[in-house]
Scaffold this active site. Structure first.
Site, PDB file in Angstrom:
ATOM      1  N   THR A 136     -10.032  -5.792 -14.547  1.00  0.00           N
ATOM      2  CA  THR A 136     -10.867  -6.309 -13.636  1.00  0.00           C
ATOM      3  C   THR A 136     -10.775  -4.467 -13.012  1.00  0.00           C
ATOM      4  OG1 THR A 136      -9.528  -8.682 -13.040  1.00  0.00           O
ATOM      5  CG2 THR A 136     -10.722  -6.819 -11.163  1.00  0.00           C
ATOM      6  N   VAL A 137      -9.358  -3.905 -12.928  1.00  0.00           N
ATOM      7  CA  VAL A 137      -9.318  -2.254 -12.555  1.00  0.00           C
ATOM      8  C   VAL A 137     -10.090  -1.697 -13.526  1.00  0.00           C
ATOM      9  CG1 VAL A 137      -8.266  -0.502 -11.902  1.00  0.00           C
ATOM     10  CG2 VAL A 137      -7.318  -2.881 -10.957  1.00  0.00           C
ATOM     11  N   LYS A 177     -10.257  -6.981 -27.134  1.00  0.00           N
ATOM     12  CA  LYS A 177     -11.302  -7.680 -26.914  1.00  0.00           C
ATOM     13  C   LYS A 177     -12.348  -7.122 -26.834  1.00  0.00           C
ATOM     14  CE  LYS A 177      -9.058 -10.297 -22.963  1.00  0.00           C
ATOM     15  NZ  LYS A 177      -9.176  -8.590 -22.598  1.00  0.00           N
ATOM     16  N   LYS A 198       1.392  -0.716 -10.106  1.00  0.00           N
ATOM     17  CA  LYS A 198       2.446  -0.677  -9.265  1.00  0.00           C
ATOM     18  C   LYS A 198       4.287  -1.397  -9.943  1.00  0.00           C
ATOM     19  CE  LYS A 198       2.694  -4.469  -7.498  1.00  0.00           C
ATOM     20  NZ  LYS A 198       1.145  -5.437  -7.096  1.00  0.00           N
ATOM     21  N   GLU A 223      -1.857   6.913  -7.067  1.00  0.00           N
ATOM     22  CA  GLU A 223      -3.070   6.521  -5.605  1.00  0.00           C
ATOM     23  C   GLU A 223      -3.078   5.116  -5.576  1.00  0.00           C
ATOM     24  OE1 GLU A 223      -3.852   8.604  -2.425  1.00  0.00           O
ATOM     25  OE2 GLU A 223      -3.590   6.176  -1.963  1.00  0.00           O
ATOM     26  N   GLY A 261      -4.323  -0.750  -2.858  1.00  0.00           N
ATOM     27  CA  GLY A 261      -5.950  -0.936  -3.331  1.00  0.00           C
ATOM     28  C   GLY A 261      -6.345   0.214  -3.753  1.00  0.00           C
ATOM     29  N   GLY A 274      -9.933 -18.457  -5.416  1.00  0.00           N
ATOM     30  CA  GLY A 274      -9.828 -17.323  -6.440  1.00  0.00           C
ATOM     31  C   GLY A 274      -9.275 -15.827  -5.902  1.00  0.00           C
ATOM     32  N   LYS A 304       5.714  -2.650  -3.131  1.00  0.00           N
ATOM     33  CA  LYS A 304       5.248  -1.353  -2.611  1.00  0.00           C
ATOM     34  C   LYS A 304       5.437  -0.484  -1.547  1.00  0.00           C
ATOM     35  CE  LYS A 304       0.133  -4.048  -3.701  1.00  0.00           C
ATOM     36  NZ  LYS A 304      -0.284  -4.570  -3.474  1.00  0.00           N
ATOM     37  N   GLY A 361      -9.050  -5.783  -5.398  1.00  0.00           N
ATOM     38  CA  GLY A 361     -10.284  -5.650  -5.036  1.00  0.00           C
ATOM     39  C   GLY A 361     -10.721  -5.048  -6.602  1.00  0.00           C
TER      40      GLY A 361
HETATM   41  N1  HSE Z   1      -2.104 -10.014  -5.002  1.00  0.00           N
HETATM   42  C1  HSE Z   1      -2.171  -8.910  -4.181  1.00  0.00           C
HETATM   43  C2  HSE Z   1      -2.515  -8.829  -3.006  1.00  0.00           C
HETATM   44  C3  HSE Z   1      -3.232  -7.948  -4.826  1.00  0.00           C
HETATM   45  O1  HSE Z   1      -2.673  -9.867  -2.649  1.00  0.00           O
HETATM   46  O2  HSE Z   1      -2.625  -7.849  -1.981  1.00  0.00           O
HETATM   47  C4  HSE Z   1      -2.002  -6.579  -5.837  1.00  0.00           C
HETATM   48  O3  HSE Z   1      -1.514  -6.029  -5.186  1.00  0.00           O
END
Ligand code: HSE
Length: 400
Positions: free
Chosen positions: A11-12, A44, A100, A124, A129, A182, A200, A297
């Site tokens: 994703t990222v 992949k 993280k 960062e 995010g 999701g 965090k 995201g």
């Molecule tokens: N699972 C985390 C959240 C996102 O719901 O904020 C990734 O750090």
């Protein structure tokens, strides 16, 4: 032209590829040269994706290519990200990451390796995010004494609490719906038990004070015990309930806690709803500043990784120093922390409540067969003793 590699096309990683391609014009405007993705490492296949042109399964190819100056580590997890990061830094390539877990576990060591090899380790995207928070701590607020950090650092739990409040739903129902859409992980434990927010705040607190906070030293409570009844009381108080990750420095001691809090509208974090994250800093000179945005995201997180890439591109051959020593920062037990407590007890014995807890603000018409009250200020330890003496506490939530 600055050449970069991306480790991991999930994703990222795919977001980083997209941000660099789509925003090339803005990038050139800002740093005066192009960024080219020379390699993407993934095992992949990605048929019909432009990434196939630069895809490799061999990390050695990347680390041995002197043209590659910056590596984006978007693999997540510790293995093999730790080894790849170390090898990239040791060969003088800066590493920008959203990982993280790796930052929390090995941040001080990787920063030391980066410094020794005249390159940078930037992260960062690892907290909040797409919200700029690491860079403000590292640069804009470097002159400040950070008095406190209060964060809504987990989107999943903030989404669940917001839905419980606005739709009057039970915790399990919202979680199930969030998983179906999701928004929540299939195994949501790290989020709902508070561990994600704990990692965090450990990173942010380490950066605020320059020494290493062990996340295991942080008292952590999740949101699984919060019910619609708690929200009924909060509504009566004109308040809401949020999962806060907090740390503060007081009288030369450091405290940290992750737990649900009753939050009044005066607090700017009251208005942070849904999957959004925010961090409120209190500094001794500039006072309060707040940072708000998408805590997760694809494009938001990738954008923060690319911000670090541009910083590194402007400083090739130099170390962008982040002060985070391996020496441990002693976190004091929360026993002596002073605050007010919202308490629900079974029955309605007002005299007994006041005898034990002193003067309280009472709510006795919210839920049948019980009452709730807000205590005056007392330490966590005093609260625990009084709660044990009362013997009928249903639940307690700290007041912000
Ligand atoms: N699972 C985390 C959240 C996102 O719901 O904020 C990734 O750090």
């Amino acid at each position: 032209m600055v050449k970069v590699a991306i480790l991991g096309y999930g994703t990222v990683g795919s977001g980083v590829f997209e941000v660099i391609k789509r925003n090339q014009h803005a990038i050139v405007n800002k740093i005066g040269e192009e960024i080219e993705v020379k390699y993407v490492l993934d095992l992949k296949d990605f048929e019909d994706d432009p990434v196939t042109e630069v895809l490799t399964g061999n990390f050695d190819e990347i680390v041995n290519d002197a043209e590659v100056k910056i590596v984006c580590e978007t693999m997540g997890g510790v293995k093999p990200a730790y080894e790849f990061t170390k090898r990239a830094l040791e060969s003088g390539k800066s590493v920008c990451t959203s990982n993280k877990e790796l930052v929390e576990k090995h941040g001080p060591e990787l920063l030391r390796i980066a410094k020794a090899n005249k390159c940078s380790y930037l992260f960062e995207a690892s907290v909040g995010g797409g919200i700029p928070i690491i860079r403000p701590l590292r640069t804009s607020l470097a002159q400040e004494e950070i008095l406190s950090i209060t964060g809504i650092l987990n989107g999943t739990t903030n989404y669940i609490l917001t839905k419980m409040e606005t739709e009057g739903l039970a915790f399990d129902d919202v979680l199930r719906r969030a998983q179906e859409k999701g928004y929540a992980e299939r195994n949501p434990d790290a989020d709902i038990l508070g561990f994600d927010a704990c990692r965090k705040i450990a990173i942010l607190t380490s950066l605020a004070y320059g020494k290493n906070v062990d996340y295991a030293d942080i008292t952590t409570e999740g949101i699984t015990a919060i019910t619609d009844k708690d929200f009924a009381y909060a509504k009566k108080m004109g308040a809401t309930i949020k999962l806060f990750a907090k740390s503060l420095k007081k009288d030369g001691r450091y405290y940290a806690l992750v737990a649900p809090f009753v939050v009044m509208p005066e607090n700017p974090l009251y208005a942070v709803n849904g999957v959004f994250n925010a961090i409120l800093l209190n500094c001794n000179m500039g006072g309060e500043t707040m940072y708000y945005g998408k805590g997760a995201g694809k494009l938001a997180t990738a954008s923060a990784v690319v911000a670090d890439v541009l910083d590194c591109a402007k400083h090739i051959g130099k170390n962008l120093d982040t002060r985070w020593d391996e020496e441990k920062l002693a976190i004091s037990p929360i026993d002596s922390a002073v605050r007010r407590f919202f308490v629900r007890v079974s029955g309605n014995d007002e005299a007994k409540i006041q005898e034990i807890f002193g003067e309280v603000e009472l709510f006795n018409d919210v839920v049948e067969g019980e009452c709730g009250f807000v205590t005056g200020e007392m330490t966590e330890e005093q609260y625990r003793r009084k709660a044990a003496e009362a013997g009928n506490v249903i639940t307690m939530i700290r007041m912000d």
